[in-house]
Design an enzyme around this catalytic site. Structure first.
Site, PDB file in Angstrom:
ATOM      1  N   ASP A 157      -4.846   2.242   6.889  1.00 51.25           N
ATOM      2  CA  ASP A 157      -5.861   2.326   8.244  1.00 51.25           C
ATOM      3  C   ASP A 157      -4.960   3.238   9.262  1.00 51.25           C
ATOM      4  O   ASP A 157      -3.775   3.686   9.109  1.00 51.25           O
ATOM      5  CB  ASP A 157      -5.790   1.074   8.919  1.00 51.25           C
ATOM      6  CG  ASP A 157      -4.482   0.525   9.514  1.00 51.25           C
ATOM      7  OD1 ASP A 157      -3.487   0.404   8.880  1.00 51.25           O
ATOM      8  OD2 ASP A 157      -4.510   0.334  10.548  1.00 51.25           O
ATOM      9  N   ASP A 185       7.165   3.620   3.268  1.00 55.83           N
ATOM     10  CA  ASP A 185       7.441   4.951   4.310  1.00 55.83           C
ATOM     11  C   ASP A 185       8.845   4.774   4.720  1.00 55.83           C
ATOM     12  O   ASP A 185       9.673   5.184   3.934  1.00 55.83           O
ATOM     13  CB  ASP A 185       6.169   4.365   5.430  1.00 55.83           C
ATOM     14  CG  ASP A 185       6.538   5.616   6.343  1.00 55.83           C
ATOM     15  OD1 ASP A 185       6.421   6.944   6.083  1.00 55.83           O
ATOM     16  OD2 ASP A 185       6.076   5.426   7.634  1.00 55.83           O
ATOM     17  N   LYS A 219       6.329   7.618   0.169  1.00 57.76           N
ATOM     18  CA  LYS A 219       6.431   8.853   0.876  1.00 57.76           C
ATOM     19  C   LYS A 219       8.010   8.974   0.839  1.00 57.76           C
ATOM     20  O   LYS A 219       8.408   8.476   2.084  1.00 57.76           O
ATOM     21  CB  LYS A 219       6.168   8.612   2.237  1.00 57.76           C
ATOM     22  CG  LYS A 219       4.629   9.095   2.627  1.00 57.76           C
ATOM     23  CD  LYS A 219       4.495   9.210   4.317  1.00 57.76           C
ATOM     24  CE  LYS A 219       3.104   8.737   4.771  1.00 57.76           C
ATOM     25  NZ  LYS A 219       2.934   8.552   6.065  1.00 57.76           N
ATOM     26  N   ASP A 259       0.847  -1.060  -0.067  1.00 60.62           N
ATOM     27  CA  ASP A 259       0.009  -0.018   0.038  1.00 60.62           C
ATOM     28  C   ASP A 259       0.809   1.314  -0.020  1.00 60.62           C
ATOM     29  O   ASP A 259       0.505   2.041  -0.691  1.00 60.62           O
ATOM     30  CB  ASP A 259      -1.090  -0.013   1.191  1.00 60.62           C
ATOM     31  CG  ASP A 259      -0.274  -0.366   2.553  1.00 60.62           C
ATOM     32  OD1 ASP A 259       0.994  -0.396   2.426  1.00 60.62           O
ATOM     33  OD2 ASP A 259      -0.886  -0.212   3.424  1.00 60.62           O
TER      34      ASP A 259
HETATM   35  P1  IMP Z   1       7.681   0.959   6.275  1.00 60.25           P
HETATM   36  O1  IMP Z   1       8.207  -0.169   6.981  1.00 60.25           O
HETATM   37  O2  IMP Z   1       7.891   1.928   7.396  1.00 60.25           O
HETATM   38  O3  IMP Z   1       7.870   1.500   4.997  1.00 60.25           O
HETATM   39  O4  IMP Z   1       5.899   0.899   6.475  1.00 60.25           O
HETATM   40  C1  IMP Z   1       5.215   0.396   5.741  1.00 60.25           C
HETATM   41  C2  IMP Z   1       3.838   0.227   6.392  1.00 60.25           C
HETATM   42  O5  IMP Z   1       3.430   1.217   7.277  1.00 60.25           O
HETATM   43  C3  IMP Z   1       2.747   0.175   5.049  1.00 60.25           C
HETATM   44  O6  IMP Z   1       2.492  -0.996   4.982  1.00 60.25           O
HETATM   45  C4  IMP Z   1       1.628   0.858   5.850  1.00 60.25           C
HETATM   46  O7  IMP Z   1       0.994  -0.197   6.775  1.00 60.25           O
HETATM   47  C5  IMP Z   1       2.092   1.555   7.172  1.00 60.25           C
HETATM   48  N1  IMP Z   1       2.036   3.001   7.008  1.00 60.25           N
HETATM   49  C6  IMP Z   1       2.861   3.901   6.634  1.00 60.25           C
HETATM   50  N2  IMP Z   1       2.695   5.100   6.370  1.00 60.25           N
HETATM   51  C7  IMP Z   1       1.341   4.920   6.665  1.00 60.25           C
HETATM   52  C8  IMP Z   1       0.289   6.002   6.584  1.00 60.25           C
HETATM   53  O8  IMP Z   1       0.366   7.394   6.161  1.00 60.25           O
HETATM   54  N3  IMP Z   1      -0.929   5.709   6.841  1.00 60.25           N
HETATM   55  C9  IMP Z   1      -1.291   4.271   7.179  1.00 60.25           C
HETATM   56  N4  IMP Z   1      -0.290   3.514   7.144  1.00 60.25           N
HETATM   57  C10 IMP Z   1       0.699   3.778   6.889  1.00 60.25           C
END
Ligand code: IMP
Length: 179
Positions: free
Chosen positions: A158, A102, A130, A99
């Site tokens: 979510d 981040d 992002k 989705d």
């Molecule tokens: P990462 O491991 O930090 O890249 O995180 C990825 C996961 O964080 C995604 O699959 C989302 O479930 C969650 N996530 C990151 N940013 C957001 C946001 O703005 N809204 C909701 N979920 C987020």
């Protein structure tokens, strides 16, 4: 009707469908000789997977993994695998469907795991990116939309398990998560 907890709509349902058409076309071209296994990360990628795969004109298989690192609006940095793929990934071309990228920690961990299990290639399709929040380096081959550093909800995303069913991507009102 916009949900009362949504500050503003960032990406509409129509814009998502249009973009999925484009990405699906690219994926169809790129994988025409070796259809990939679409491995979607539960639960947030489900609406994106459903929309995207309509436009992939190949005999793809789908599978799911469930990994977690989030509580509330912050990543804990500690990625746990809750559910692994059902099928073997040995020798397969995997397209991870996510989705949002981040910090990038989730995808780096999952990519490493799939390679360690013998995947031939692992690429990434993400609805949202992002880039300002990146902590570890990861390249997504197929990106729906780059968005600013705001906490977003809807179209699978979510906040504490709510808002996944909204048909658009919106910014959550700050007073919903700040005291
Ligand atoms: P990462 O491991 O930090 O890249 O995180 C990825 C996961 O964080 C995604 O699959 C989302 O479930 C969650 N996530 C990151 N940013 C957001 C946001 O703005 N809204 C909701 N979920 C987020």
């Amino acid at each position: 009707m916009t949900h009362p907890d949504v500050e503003k709509i960032l990406i509409t349902e129509e814009e998502i469908a249009e973009r999925c058409k484009v990405l699906g076309g690219l994926i169809t071209q790129d994988y025409k000789d070796n259809p990939p296994v679409l491995v979607a990360l539960l639960k947030g990628s489900v609406p994106f997977l459903a929309e995207l795969m309509k436009y992939i004109d190949l005999d793809v298989e789908i599978d799911f993994m469930d990994v977690t690192s989030y509580t509330g609006t912050e990543s804990s940095g500690d990625v746990r695998i809750l559910k692994d793929t059902e099928g073997s990934v040995q020798g397969k071309d995997i397209l991870l469907v996510e989705d949002i990228v981040d910090t990038g920690r989730t995808l780096v961990t999952v990519k490493d795991l799939l390679y360690s299990k013998g995947a031939r290639s692992v690429a990434v399709a993400t609805l949202l990116d992002k880039p300002d929040r990146r902590v570890v380096e990861i390249h997504a081959e197929y990106v729906g939309f780059e968005i600013p550093n705001e906490f977003v909800i809807g179209f699978g995303l979510d906040f504490n398990q709510k808002f996944r069913n909204l048909p658009y991507v919106g910014v959550l009102k700050e007073d919903c998560y700040k005291e």
